[in-house]
Design a protein around this motif. Structure first.
Motif, mmCIF file in Angstrom:
data_model
loop_
_atom_site.group_PDB
_atom_site.id
_atom_site.type_symbol
_atom_site.label_atom_id
_atom_site.label_comp_id
_atom_site.label_asym_id
_atom_site.label_seq_id
_atom_site.Cartn_x
_atom_site.Cartn_y
_atom_site.Cartn_z
ATOM 1 N N ILE A 8 43.689 -5.494 -9.186
ATOM 2 C CA ILE A 8 43.527 -6.909 -9.496
ATOM 3 C C ILE A 8 44.447 -7.313 -10.640
ATOM 4 N N THR A 35 31.346 -8.135 -12.700
ATOM 5 C CA THR A 35 31.196 -7.683 -11.321
ATOM 6 C C THR A 35 30.006 -8.382 -10.687
ATOM 7 N N PRO A 64 34.103 -10.398 -9.537
ATOM 8 C CA PRO A 64 34.439 -10.188 -8.123
ATOM 9 C C PRO A 64 33.331 -9.455 -7.374
ATOM 10 N N THR A 103 36.114 -5.725 -3.485
ATOM 11 C CA THR A 103 37.531 -6.097 -3.407
ATOM 12 C C THR A 103 38.351 -4.849 -3.108
ATOM 13 N N GLY A 161 37.169 -8.820 -0.358
ATOM 14 C CA GLY A 161 38.117 -9.645 -1.063
ATOM 15 C C GLY A 161 39.429 -8.900 -1.229
ATOM 16 N N ILE A 173 41.345 -12.832 -6.023
ATOM 17 C CA ILE A 173 40.865 -12.888 -7.403
ATOM 18 C C ILE A 173 41.945 -13.454 -8.325
ATOM 19 N N ASN A 201 33.097 -13.846 -4.653
ATOM 20 C CA ASN A 201 32.609 -12.750 -3.800
ATOM 21 C C ASN A 201 32.361 -13.128 -2.353
#
Length: 255
Positions: free
Chosen positions: A27, A150, A193, A196, A223, A228, A251
């Motif tokens: 990310i 998270t 997120p 992911t 994801g 993100i 999410n």
């Protein structure tokens, strides 16, 4: 994004600079590339993977952007201060700080080695606090700080006890820091997120586990780091500047 939109985004970002911790992979890499695409100069922080950092910096420069890689342990206050010093030396100041550096450990609470717990919390709690301290001291007016949590803080999946606890601390800091920066035109938000598709998320999981997690959101997919990164770019750009002190659960429709 059209060529015209890309040019407009670059114009809006011109003269601004970002520090992205954990910016060489996953990310963090996607965030570094997206902010650079939007015209910001980017300091790509990394903990130890020099090759990945150099690759990310090269990708930004090859696309016409400005970037440098700087190694620093986010939990080391001296190293983080030096990281911000370098950002100011290279680009004149700091307008965006994105703390995407993080550590994950999966284990039932009863079985977790406490040394592992300490390592997770050192990076995720102390590291966030140290980076937030420097952001609070150095961000210019109009700037933004984005932390990372998270969605497991809400879903409460088994085996995520240590990780979710550390990210719950990040969420607790968010509105407090936003309020402490009153009057400086600086926003503070946290992105949380869901599942992911990053190396950290995929590591140690069977295809069956990954498929099950992918089907959990109503959108029925994992994801992507780019999903993100787009959220971060919005929060740190002019369109998202009215959002402040919030936890944004990116999410796909999970809790």
């Amino acid at each position: 994004m059209t060529t015209k939109q890309q040019a407009q985004a670059r114009d809006e970002g011109a003269g601004r600079a970002a520090v992205v911790t954990g910016g060489s992979r996953g990310i963090g890499r996607a965030v570094s590339l997206k902010l650079a695409q939007d015209g910001l100069a980017v300091v790509v922080n990394y903990a130890g993977d020099t090759a990945a950092a150099e690759e990310t910096v090269a990708a930004i420069r090859d696309s016409g952007g400005r970037a440098v890689g700087v190694r620093a342990d986010v939990a080391d206050e001296r190293a983080v201060a030096a990281l911000f010093d370098r950002a100011e030396e290279e680009f004149g100041g700091v307008d965006v700080v994105v703390n995407s550096a993080g550590r994950l450990a999966l284990s039932p609470i009863a079985d977790l080695d406490l040394d592992v717990l300490d390592a997770v919390h050192r990076t995720n709690i102390r590291g966030t606090f140290v980076v937030a301290q420097q952001a609070a001291r150095r961000l210019r007016a109009g700037g933004s700080f984005v932390g990372f949590s998270t969605s497991v803080v809400g879903t409460r999946f088994p085996a995520y006890g240590a990780y979710a606890a550390s990210k719950g601390a990040v969420e607790a800091m968010t509105l407090i820091l936003a309020r402490e920066l009153r009057g400086r035109d600086i926003t503070v938000n946290t992105v949380a997120p869901g599942p992911t598709a990053t190396d950290m998320f995929l590591d140690g999981k069977t295809p069956e586990m990954i498929d099950q997690l992918a089907k959990t959101p109503p959108l029925e997919r994992l994801g992507t780091p780019e999903d993100i990164a787009n959220v971060v770019a919005f929060l740190t750009g002019p369109e998202g500047h009215w959002i402040n002190g919030q936890i944004l659960r990116a999410n796909g429709g999970m809790v």
